[in-house]
Design a protein around this motif. Structure first.
Motif, mmCIF file in Angstrom:
data_model
loop_
_atom_site.group_PDB
_atom_site.id
_atom_site.type_symbol
_atom_site.label_atom_id
_atom_site.label_comp_id
_atom_site.label_asym_id
_atom_site.label_seq_id
_atom_site.Cartn_x
_atom_site.Cartn_y
_atom_site.Cartn_z
ATOM 1 N N SER A 267 22.128 -125.233 30.360
ATOM 2 C CA SER A 267 22.300 -124.805 31.763
ATOM 3 C C SER A 267 21.414 -123.641 32.161
ATOM 4 C CB SER A 267 23.771 -124.439 32.009
ATOM 5 O OG SER A 267 24.575 -125.596 32.001
ATOM 6 N N THR A 268 20.722 -123.011 31.212
ATOM 7 C CA THR A 268 19.818 -121.928 31.617
ATOM 8 C C THR A 268 18.669 -122.455 32.479
ATOM 9 O OG1 THR A 268 18.575 -122.099 29.528
ATOM 10 C CG2 THR A 268 20.379 -120.490 29.619
ATOM 11 N N VAL A 269 18.394 -123.769 32.405
ATOM 12 C CA VAL A 269 17.334 -124.339 33.232
ATOM 13 C C VAL A 269 17.679 -124.258 34.714
ATOM 14 C CG1 VAL A 269 18.168 -126.734 33.335
ATOM 15 C CG2 VAL A 269 15.703 -126.277 33.286
ATOM 16 N N GLU A 446 24.055 -127.799 19.055
ATOM 17 C CA GLU A 446 24.127 -126.713 18.069
ATOM 18 C C GLU A 446 23.501 -125.409 18.583
ATOM 19 O OE1 GLU A 446 23.835 -129.291 13.976
ATOM 20 O OE2 GLU A 446 22.011 -129.028 15.157
ATOM 21 N N THR A 447 23.210 -125.364 19.878
ATOM 22 C CA THR A 447 22.510 -124.212 20.466
ATOM 23 C C THR A 447 23.402 -123.476 21.454
ATOM 24 O OG1 THR A 447 20.324 -125.199 20.219
ATOM 25 C CG2 THR A 447 20.560 -123.522 21.910
ATOM 26 N N ALA A 448 23.326 -122.148 21.402
ATOM 27 C CA ALA A 448 23.947 -121.294 22.421
ATOM 28 C C ALA A 448 22.900 -120.285 22.863
ATOM 29 C CB ALA A 448 25.179 -120.569 21.864
ATOM 30 N N GLY A 449 22.793 -120.085 24.178
ATOM 31 C CA GLY A 449 21.782 -119.157 24.673
ATOM 32 C C GLY A 449 22.164 -118.528 25.986
ATOM 33 N N GLU A 450 21.546 -117.404 26.272
ATOM 34 C CA GLU A 450 21.749 -116.735 27.556
ATOM 35 C C GLU A 450 20.604 -115.764 27.789
ATOM 36 O OE1 GLU A 450 25.335 -115.022 30.277
ATOM 37 O OE2 GLU A 450 25.416 -114.561 28.130
ATOM 38 N N ALA A 451 20.286 -115.564 29.055
ATOM 39 C CA ALA A 451 19.234 -114.616 29.430
ATOM 40 C C ALA A 451 19.646 -113.921 30.717
ATOM 41 C CB ALA A 451 17.899 -115.342 29.629
ATOM 42 N N GLY A 452 19.141 -112.715 30.911
ATOM 43 C CA GLY A 452 19.481 -111.994 32.133
ATOM 44 C C GLY A 452 18.841 -110.630 32.228
ATOM 45 N N ILE A 453 19.181 -109.938 33.297
ATOM 46 C CA ILE A 453 18.702 -108.574 33.579
ATOM 47 C C ILE A 453 19.897 -107.638 33.493
ATOM 48 C CG2 ILE A 453 17.547 -107.067 35.239
ATOM 49 C CD1 ILE A 453 16.652 -109.748 36.669
ATOM 50 N N VAL A 454 19.779 -106.587 32.698
ATOM 51 C CA VAL A 454 20.831 -105.577 32.603
ATOM 52 C C VAL A 454 20.383 -104.349 33.388
ATOM 53 C CG1 VAL A 454 22.174 -104.093 31.067
ATOM 54 C CG2 VAL A 454 21.576 -106.431 30.352
ATOM 55 N N PHE A 455 21.220 -103.921 34.325
ATOM 56 C CA PHE A 455 20.921 -102.762 35.158
ATOM 57 C C PHE A 455 21.643 -101.543 34.573
ATOM 58 C CE2 PHE A 455 20.191 -106.425 37.801
ATOM 59 C CZ PHE A 455 19.073 -106.093 38.549
ATOM 60 N N TYR A 462 16.522 -103.575 31.713
ATOM 61 C CA TYR A 462 15.808 -104.395 30.739
ATOM 62 C C TYR A 462 16.205 -105.858 30.882
ATOM 63 C CZ TYR A 462 20.170 -103.879 28.018
ATOM 64 O OH TYR A 462 21.489 -103.866 27.607
ATOM 65 N N VAL A 463 15.295 -106.718 30.437
ATOM 66 C CA VAL A 463 15.545 -108.157 30.352
ATOM 67 C C VAL A 463 15.902 -108.483 28.911
ATOM 68 C CG1 VAL A 463 14.375 -110.396 30.292
ATOM 69 C CG2 VAL A 463 14.164 -108.947 32.299
ATOM 70 N N ILE A 464 16.882 -109.343 28.724
ATOM 71 C CA ILE A 464 17.239 -109.792 27.377
ATOM 72 C C ILE A 464 17.471 -111.293 27.405
ATOM 73 C CG2 ILE A 464 19.648 -109.112 27.796
ATOM 74 C CD1 ILE A 464 19.860 -108.706 24.707
ATOM 75 N N SER A 465 16.913 -111.981 26.420
ATOM 76 C CA SER A 465 17.043 -113.432 26.308
ATOM 77 C C SER A 465 17.309 -113.757 24.842
ATOM 78 C CB SER A 465 15.755 -114.109 26.793
ATOM 79 O OG SER A 465 15.793 -115.501 26.579
ATOM 80 N N VAL A 466 18.421 -114.422 24.573
ATOM 81 C CA VAL A 466 18.823 -114.723 23.194
ATOM 82 C C VAL A 466 19.201 -116.200 23.088
ATOM 83 C CG1 VAL A 466 20.391 -114.165 21.300
ATOM 84 C CG2 VAL A 466 19.713 -112.375 22.917
ATOM 85 N N TYR A 467 18.615 -116.889 22.099
ATOM 86 C CA TYR A 467 18.979 -118.268 21.792
ATOM 87 C C TYR A 467 19.244 -118.374 20.294
ATOM 88 C CZ TYR A 467 17.616 -119.884 26.417
ATOM 89 O OH TYR A 467 17.556 -120.085 27.780
ATOM 90 N N LEU A 468 20.366 -118.984 19.945
ATOM 91 C CA LEU A 468 20.744 -119.168 18.545
ATOM 92 C C LEU A 468 20.943 -120.648 18.267
ATOM 93 C CD1 LEU A 468 23.451 -116.374 18.086
ATOM 94 C CD2 LEU A 468 20.984 -116.177 17.746
ATOM 95 N N TRP A 469 20.517 -121.069 17.082
ATOM 96 C CA TRP A 469 20.736 -122.436 16.631
ATOM 97 C C TRP A 469 21.300 -122.400 15.224
ATOM 98 C CZ3 TRP A 469 18.250 -124.837 12.423
ATOM 99 C CH2 TRP A 469 18.548 -126.212 12.256
ATOM 100 N N GLN A 470 22.309 -123.219 14.991
ATOM 101 C CA GLN A 470 22.923 -123.305 13.668
ATOM 102 C C GLN A 470 23.199 -124.770 13.354
ATOM 103 O OE1 GLN A 470 26.871 -121.568 13.333
ATOM 104 N NE2 GLN A 470 26.563 -121.124 11.156
ATOM 105 N N ASP A 471 22.646 -125.239 12.259
ATOM 106 C CA ASP A 471 22.847 -126.633 11.852
ATOM 107 C C ASP A 471 24.301 -126.812 11.396
ATOM 108 O OD1 ASP A 471 22.332 -129.240 11.249
ATOM 109 O OD2 ASP A 471 21.340 -128.817 9.334
ATOM 110 N N THR A 472 24.999 -127.760 12.018
ATOM 111 C CA THR A 472 26.410 -127.973 11.702
ATOM 112 C C THR A 472 26.681 -129.453 11.444
ATOM 113 O OG1 THR A 472 27.041 -128.327 14.016
ATOM 114 C CG2 THR A 472 27.082 -126.054 13.194
ATOM 115 N N PRO A 473 27.676 -129.768 10.645
ATOM 116 C CA PRO A 473 27.999 -131.186 10.395
ATOM 117 C C PRO A 473 28.421 -131.915 11.657
ATOM 118 C CG PRO A 473 29.042 -129.763 8.760
ATOM 119 C CD PRO A 473 28.489 -128.861 9.825
ATOM 120 N N GLU A 474 29.022 -131.191 12.579
ATOM 121 C CA GLU A 474 29.503 -131.820 13.805
ATOM 122 C C GLU A 474 28.441 -131.907 14.887
ATOM 123 O OE1 GLU A 474 30.772 -129.084 12.477
ATOM 124 O OE2 GLU A 474 32.562 -129.828 11.438
#
Length: 558
Positions: A267-269, A446-455, A462-474
C-alpha cells in the motif's frame, strides 16, 4: 683766559658711551654665542614631538632613540591560547627593524624649515616649524617561520574531537567531546599586527570549536546495524533483509542501508497514486476528491485507489491510469519502483491485466520475493517523501518537476492528509505521542514497510523509510517480530534527531495491532477513528473535524 679754558673742556673725550657700546656688543656676542651653542646642542637631539613606530623619542639623541626603539620592539608578544599565555620572542620569527633608515628619516624631519642658519634665525625669532610626526615602522619578519611556530603550538595545544558513540540498550547516539584547534592562517595577520605595535602586544589566538556534541549520521547507521545484529535480524542475510533510508531534511545528509533492494510496495504505492492524482487536478479538490484521497491513504482502500487510477487519472480506462502512475514514478526519480496492474480489491468483476514494466536495476544480490507488478525500494520511497516535503515547505521538489501541474498548496494538503494516519504502530510506535508524522504503511506476504516525514519539535525534520523481509513457512509476515523492529529503528532515528526528548525504552502503551481508520459496532454504526466523515475532509486541517481546532497552518491559508 676763560675762553681758553672753555676750549679745553670741549676737547676732553667722553669714555662712557664707548664703554657702554662695547659692553652691549660684548653682551650681544655672548648672547649670540650662548644661543648658538644652545641651538647647536639642541640640533643634536630629535624633535620634541617625534615618535618612531609609535615610540616617543622626543628630545633624545639618535643613539638613545634607536635604543628605545629596539627595546620596545624586542619585547615578547603574548599569545593567548584560550587562557594559556605563550610568549613569542620577535627574533624567533626573524623580526628585524630597519633602525638606521628610521633614524635617518627622524633626522630629516628635524631639518624642516631650511638650512642651519635659517633655522637658527627662526629659533631666535621664535618662528620654528614644529616637526610633529610619526616615522612609520620599517620592519620585516619571516612568515614561514611564524607559520611553523604556530603549527608547533597547534600540535602541543590542540585537542582532537572524540568519536561519536551509540548505545544499543537505549538506542541513543552521543556526539564526541567537543575538541578545539588553532586556526593558523587566521592567527598570522593578528600576530603580525602585534609584532608591529609598540604597545598592543597581546593576541587572543583564534580557536575553532570542534563538534557540537551531536552525533553524526554514520553513528546512527552503526547503531541500527548493531541493533539488528543484537536482535538476531541479519540485515543482509539469506532469510532476512532490512532496508533503511533516512534523510536529514536540514542538511540533506542520508543513511542508506541496502536502500536499493526491491520489495513489494504493497500500500505504500498509494502515495505515488495520489501524487499522480494531484497532477490531474486542475482546481482545488472537491469534497469528493478529498474523500477519495482520504480513503486511499488513511484507510488504504484498494478499491478507492483503483477508482482514482481509472476514473480520475485514466478517464475511465484503468490501464491508462496505471500507465500514467508508472510513468510519473519514473519521471520523479523512483527508478526502481513501478505499479503495472490494478490493486486486488476483492470485487468479483475486477478486471486484471498489466501494462509494460519499466526498465529497473535494483540490487541483484538480494531476493525478497518482490511483487512483479508492484515494487519499490526504501530509497525510492524515501525520495518520494523528500520531494513532497520540499514541495510543501519550499515550493520546490515535485513542484519543480511539474511546475504547471503540481502546486505547493497541493503538496501541503497531501502531507497534511497523511499526518492523520493514526496507526499507533510501526514508525509512529517509535515516536512520542502527539509527534506529527506524515506517513504511509504497507505490508504484504513476507514484507512489512513504511515511510514518512517526522516533524521534530526542535526543527530537525527527517525522512525515514524502512522495509523488512523475513522468509517464513507461511509466506506471510510475522508482524509480532517485524513491527517492533520497525518501531525500534524509528525510535533510534527519533533519539538521534531529538536527543533532549529521547525515548530510551520502547513505548508500553502501544496497541497489539494497528488501529483501524474507522470501525462499526454491532448495530452497524460507524465510529470514525481518524478517517474524517464524508463532507468533513478538510485537506488543510485534516483533524479539524473533531473539534474544529486547526492542526497545521498551510501555505496560502486554509
Amino acid at each position: 683766559m676763560s675762553s681758553r679754558l672753555t676750549r679745553r673742556r670741549r676737547r676732553r673725550p667722553s669714555v662712557v658711551l664707548p664703554l657702554l657700546s662695547l659692553g652691549m656688543v660684548i653682551a650681544a656676542g655672548v648672547i649670540f654665542i650662548t644661543d648658538l651653542l644652545r641651538f647647536s646642542q639642541r640640533e643634536e637631539l630629535l624633535s620634541a614631538d617625534l615618535t618612531l613606530g609609535g615610540v616617543s623619542v622626543g628630545n633624545l639623541t639618535l643613539e638613545l632613540a634607536g635604543a628605545d626603539l629596539e627595546e620596545a620592539y624586542s619585547q615578547p608578544v603574548v599569545l593567548m591560547y584560550s587562557d594559556a599565555p605563550i610568549l613569542l620572542r620577535p627574533d624567533t620569527v626573524g623580526f628585524r627593524i630597519n633602525t638606521t633608515s628610521m633614524l635617518a628619516e627622524a633626522t630629516a624631519a628635524g631639518e624642516t624649515g631650511g638650512g642651519f642658519w635659517t633655522r637658527f634665525v627662526n629659533y631666535l625669532l621664535g618662528q620654528e616649524q614644529s616637526a610633529r610626526r610619526n616615522i612609520p615602522l620599517q620592519a620585516d619578519y619571516q612568515v614561514n617561520t611564524l607559520r611553523m611556530t604556530l603549527e608547533d603550538i597547534a600540535t602541543r595545544y590542540n585537542q582532537a574531537n572524540s568519536q561519536s558513540v551509540f548505545d544499543t540498550t537505549t538506542l541513543t547516539t552521543y556526539g564526541g567531546t567537543s575538541g578545539y584547534q588553532l586556526d593558523v592562517e587566521a592567527a598570522i595577520p593578528m600576530i603580525e599586527r602585534a609584532l608591529r605595535s609598540a604597545t598592543d602586544r597581546t593576541v587572543q589566538l583564534p580557536i575553532s570549536e570542534g563538534t557540537s556534541g551531536i552525533a553524526d549520521l554514520d553513528t546512527l547507521r552503526s547503531l541500527i546495524i548493531a541493533y539488528l545484529d543484537n536482535r538476531g535480524f541479519i540485515y543482509d542475510g539469506q532469510s532476512t533483509v532490512a532496508s533503511i533510508f533516512i534523510q536529514d531534511l536540514t542538511t540533506g545528509e542520508e543513511i542508506n542501508i541496502l536502500g536499493d533492494v526491491a520489495f513489494t510496495a504493497a500500500s505504500t504505492v498509494k502515495v505515488a497514486i495520489n501524487v499522480d492524482f494531484m497532477k490531474h487536478l486542475d482546481n482545488e479538490p472537491t469534497q469528493d476528491d478529498a474523500w477519495l484521497m482520504a480513503n486511499s491513504l488513511l484507510c488504504s482502500a484498494n478499491s478507492t485507489s483503483n477508482l482514482i487510477m481509472s476514473d480520475m487519472i485514466g478517464n475511465g480506462d484503468q490501464f491508462d491510469g496505471i500507465a500514467d502512475v508508472r510513468d510519473t514514478m519514473q519521471e520523479i526519480g523512483l527508478t526502481n519502483s513501478y505499479l503495472i496492474s490494478p490493486l486486488v480489491d476483492g470485487s468479483p468483476d475486477q478486471q486484471f491485466g498489466s501494462v509494460a514494466q519499466p526498465q529497473t536495476s535494483p540490487n541483484p544480490n538480494f531476493n525478497t520475493g518482490a511483487d512483479p507488478y508492484n515494487q519499490t525500494t526504501a530509497e525510492d520511497m524515501g525520495t518520494l517523501f523528500s520531494l513532497l516535503y520540499d514541495c510543501s515547505e519550499f515550493g520546490s521538489g515535485l513542484a519543480s518537476i511539474y511546475p504547471d501541474q503540481i502546486t505547493q498548496r497541493e503538496c501541503s494538503q497531501l502531507v497534511e492528509l497523511m499526518s492523520a494516519n493514526d496507526l499507533q504502530r510501526l514508525l509512529q510506535g517509535g515516536l512520542p505521542p502527539d509527534v506529527r508524522v506524515s506517513h504511509k504503511n504497507g505490508w504484504y506476504g513476507e514484507t512489512a514497510g513504511e515511510a514518512g516525514i517526522v516533524f521534530s519539535p526542535n526543527g530537525r525534520n527527517y525522512v525515514i523509510s524502512v522495509y523488512l523481509w523475513q522468509d517464513t513457512p507461511e509466506d506471510f509476515q510475522i508482524y509480532a517480530e517485524l513491527w517492533p523492529i520497525i518501531e525500534d529503528i524509528s525510535r533510534a532515528a527519533w533519539n538521534h534527531f531529538n536527543p533532549d526528548q529521547a525515548l530510551t525504552q520502547p513505548r508500553s502503551d502501544l496497541p497489539s495491532t494497528a488501529q483501524e481508520c474507522y470501525t462499526r459496532d454491532a448495530a452497524g454504526n460507524t465510529e470514525y477513528n481518524y478517517l474524517p466523515p464524508y463532507g468533513e475532509v478538510d485537506l488543510n486541517n485534516i483533524n479539524g473535524w473533531r473539534d474544529g481546532t486547526p492542526t497545521t497552518p498551510q501555505p496560502g491559508g486554509s
